[in-house]
Design an enzyme around this catalytic site. Structure first.
Site, short mmCIF file in Angstrom:
data_model
loop_
_atom_site.label_atom_id
_atom_site.label_comp_id
_atom_site.label_asym_id
_atom_site.label_seq_id
_atom_site.Cartn_x
_atom_site.Cartn_y
_atom_site.Cartn_z
N LYS A 195 0.85 -1.17 0.00
CA LYS A 195 -0.09 0.04 -0.09
C LYS A 195 0.78 1.39 -0.02
O LYS A 195 1.75 1.20 0.45
CB LYS A 195 -0.84 -0.07 1.43
N ARG A 206 -9.70 -12.00 2.57
CA ARG A 206 -10.48 -12.86 2.21
C ARG A 206 -9.81 -14.40 2.24
O ARG A 206 -10.45 -15.49 2.34
CB ARG A 206 -11.23 -12.70 0.82
#
Length: 453
Positions: free
Chosen positions: A234, A308
């Site tokens: 990020k 996930r």
């Protein structure tokens, strides 16, 4: 909190009414009170402190737009002078006022050296059951906020496990853990793959509580203690608040505390895959293929779609018990925030009635949630040429939906609810300070309480 809200029948009167009833209330007051409010140019909204003939505080008036709003009185405790106040309000508003009073007292000052030790005002309510209930809800909210607000240096997988163990000890539950390479031994490969690059060993925290003869409800919480993005790192701005990426874990622990404190007749299981998504020589790489607990192979399109991955192994395990309901919470996608903003959590469900009932519960107690669609035609966006599926589509559209569809592949036969929450207040609102926040846990608790009586 016990000292801030008490079941007593004494104190300076604190009158809380709605704006639409103010004029009628004013007409029934004594002349000195009417004169005081007129001379102080009270607008008929907000707080007014009304003195007696000796200049001492005689009563306090707080006028709100909607007294059913559980946060309408969220700032009141910090506005009133020190002392004890006796609530005077309509019975239908007392629950909301009590909760707002207590959550408004919340502050996170663990790292503040010069703490503000000024005593807060106290509220007396002549209803012991209401006081007890408000304290339980405020404590669960505070637990969730505290866990999220704690910096990652002090909230790694081992610390999440400690929080779960503290709850288990308080309510006579049990906690087991599968740690580090033992995750591979016990077939939790995607939890291990995401967390293996960190010096803080990944783990699956497994809390159980309640009578095994009762219907089982399993909660699953994303516990990514810090998310660098992995090798698909990020940018700095995106990483700044990633201590909150374990917000799903914080939510299921807060909800678990509510369930246990109210002794709901359910068999509770809480699964938290707790990891740090770090960067190291053994970090998960884009293009790698991992095999999940279910046996599906997943090509890693982006290492920043790691939530996930840790959830899918836990959801697969959750379904093994054939529970009545699986509920997961996760800070999963920025796409949900684009769709609904930061203050309205979206959720998905494979059961229409469950979704409707949770939504209704949230509207009643000022914990609104919004159902999103599991749009099956998007399933083929996960197609891979070398594995059963990818972990995320290559295009950015419908990101919250596609993330939910990924998770749904691991819940085949059980009623399931998936919450995609912000877990963080980015602006200060009544009773809701900047920082960690609990979204949807009171809505879900009210639903569970109504269903499993």
């Amino acid at each position: 909190m016990n000292k801030l809200l008490t079941a007593e029948n004494s104190g300076t009167p604190l009158i809380i009414i709605e704006k639409t009833t103010y004029q009628g209330w004013l007409e029934n007051q004594d002349k000195p009170s009417q004169t005081w409010l007129e001379n102080t140019q009270f607008s008929g909204q907000g707080l007014a402190l009304i003195p007696n003939n000796q200049g001492e505080l005689s009563k306090a008036l707080f006028v709100v737009a909607d007294a059913h709003d559980f946060f309408a009185c969220g700032d009141l405790i910090k506005k009133l002078p020190q002392g004890q106040y006796l609530l005077q309000a309509d019975d239908e508003h007392i629950e909301a006022i009590s909760f707002g009073w207590l959550v408004g007292a919340y502050t996170y000052d663990r790292y503040i050296t010069n703490k503000n030790d000024k005593p807060l005002a106290r509220l007396a309510i002549n209803n012991a059951d209401m006081v007890e209930s408000a304290i339980k809800f405020a404590q669960a909210t505070a637990l969730t906020r505290d866990l999220i607000n704690t910096p990652a240096a002090d909230m790694m997988p081992v610390d999440i496990a400690k929080a779960a163990m503290a709850l288990a000890e308080q309510f006579n539950g049990n906690v087991k853990q599968i740690i580090g390479d033992e995750l591979l031994v016990h077939n939790y490969p995607t939890i291990h793959a995401v967390g293996r690059a960190s010096v803080h060993k990944p783990r699956l925290v497994d809390l159980t509580w309640g009578n095994s003869n009762n219907p089982q409800v399993t909660l699953v919480g994303k516990g990514v203690c810090f998310d660098s993005g992995g090798l698909d790192m990020k940018p700095a701005a995106g990483m700044r608040n990633m201590k909150k990426d374990m917000g799903g874990a914080a939510h299921v622990l807060g909800l678990a505390q509510l369930i246990m404190a109210h002794n709901l007749p359910i068999n509770l299981r809480v699964l938290i895959p707790a990891v740090e998504n770090a960067v190291s020589s053994n970090a998960l790489r884009p293009g790698d293929v991992v095999t999940t607990r279910k046996g599906l192979t997943v090509e890693i399109h982006n290492t920043d779609a790691e939530g996930r991955l840790v959830l899918c192994d836990a959801l697969c395990e959750a379904e093994n018990d054939e529970p009545a309901l699986i509920i997961d919470y996760a800070t999963l996608t920025g796409a949900m925030r684009v769709a609904l903003g930061t203050e309205l959590p979206g959720f998905f469900s494979n059961n229409d009635q469950v979704a409707t009932d949770i939504t209704t519960a949230g509207l009643r107690n000022s914990d609104p949630v919004w159902r999103m669609p599991l749009h099956k035609p998007y399933d083929n966006l996960f197609d891979s040429t070398i594995a059963d599926m990818t972990n995320c589509p290559s295009q950015p559209f419908g990101g919250a939906i596609t993330a939910a569809l990924y998770l749904q592949r691991f819940v085949e036969k059980t009623d399931w609810v998936h919450f995609d929450v912000m877990a963080f207040n980015i602006r200060q609102l009544s009773g809701r300070p900047l920082g960690g926040e609990a979204f949807g846990i009171r809505a879900v608790f009210d639903y569970l309480q109504a269903r499993f009586k």
